[in-house]
Design an enzyme around this catalytic site. Structure first.
Site, short mmCIF file in Angstrom:
data_model
loop_
_atom_site.label_atom_id
_atom_site.label_comp_id
_atom_site.label_asym_id
_atom_site.label_seq_id
_atom_site.Cartn_x
_atom_site.Cartn_y
_atom_site.Cartn_z
N CYS A 30 -5.66 5.58 -3.36
CA CYS A 30 -4.89 4.33 -3.40
C CYS A 30 -3.55 4.64 -4.05
O CYS A 30 -3.51 5.06 -5.22
CB CYS A 30 -5.64 3.26 -4.19
SG CYS A 30 -4.72 1.72 -4.41
N CYS A 34 0.86 -1.18 0.00
CA CYS A 34 0.00 0.00 0.00
C CYS A 34 0.89 1.23 0.00
O CYS A 34 1.66 1.45 0.94
CB CYS A 34 -0.93 0.00 1.21
SG CYS A 34 -1.94 1.50 1.32
#
Length: 274
Positions: free
Chosen positions: A211, A77
């Protein structure tokens, strides 16, 4: 006395996670904890849970494990890695402005921009994109045209005038038969000023405000399809990330902010529920 465990909530462009320092405490069942704590009505509320630990290998300084809101473990991430850089520096765990972070998709290098003792931004070397052409067989399965890019985790980027299609199509595309491991889905539109408006459906979490790997995948897809150059501003629901896909090393570099929200404590027993 009930034993409690400390946590910190942080976000990168609205992509929020609950962070635990595993160098001073332990969580026996992070999958169950992620499900319970990510609930925005009955828990703390987040896109998932992140464990910060010591690195088991000399090639890295620290490690990261991330669990989505549904309890599944993610490979990487970008937003969380920026937050970890800020956490480690501002909480006095390191004085390095270049940190090597071990993830399930390899070691990522964090470059911290520091002024007056605070981290104002973090640039993450996300490595080289993997351009497996899953899209070559996707149309035969009834899926719209898109570009498949892996940033250590899979992304399918669809350029369209209507990025709000993510609301009704994101989940179906995540679980589409074309993606046996499921997939992150981006709907993107190149604006008149050259920025790229992007909305994302994250595998295991649903719609998120931003994201990091999705922004990288979108920028790479835009460059591959001639819609942008190798530098892009990716405008997501929660903010803007600067992405550069460098020709010199084929790596993707992501720059953006990281923000503390609050610290807290929670009963350890609640994290170990199966």
């Amino acid at each position: 006395m009930t034993q409690k465990i400390r946590f910190t909530k942080m976000h990168g462009c609205g992509n929020d996670y609950i962070y635990f320092n595993m160098m001073e405490q332990k969580i026996a069942n992070p999958q169950a904890a992620a499900i319970a704590l990510s609930d925005r009505h009955k828990g703390i509320g987040s896109d998932g849970l992140v464990l910060i630990g010591a690195s088991p290998v000399p090639e890295a300084d620290y490690s990261m494990h991330i669990y989505n809101a549904d309890g599944s473990e993610a490979m990487m991430c970008g937003n969380a890695s920026r937050c970890i850089g800020k956490y480690l520096y501002e909480r006095g765990l390191t004085d390095k402005t270049e940190i090597r972070l071990l993830t399930l998709s390899g070691v990522k290098v964090l470059h911290l921009e520091v002024g007056t003792g605070e981290v104002s931004a973090v640039t993450v070397d996300m490595g080289a994109p993997i351009l497996e052409d899953e899209s070559q067989y996707v149309p035969s399965r009834g899926l719209r045209q898109g570009t498949f890019v892996s940033m250590g985790n899979p992304h399918f980027v669809i350029f369209t005038d209507d990025v709000d299609q993510v609301d009704k199509n994101g989940r179906a595309l995540e679980y589409h038969p074309a993606f046996p491991q499921r997939c992150n889905i981006e709907f993107a539109r190149v604006e008149a000023d050259g920025t790229i408006r992007t909305r994302v459906w994250e595998r295991g979490s649903g719609i998120t405000m931003a994201c990091g790997t999705g922004a990288c995948a979108t920028a790479v897809a835009a460059a591959l399809t001639g819609k942008a150059g190798r530098k892009s501003q990716i405008v997501m629901d929660g903010g803007t990330l600067s992405i550069e896909w460098r020709e010199s090393d084929n790596h993707v570099y992501m720059t953006g902010p990281a923000t503390f929200v609050f610290d807290g404590e929670i009963e350890l027993a609640k994290l170990q529920t199966t």
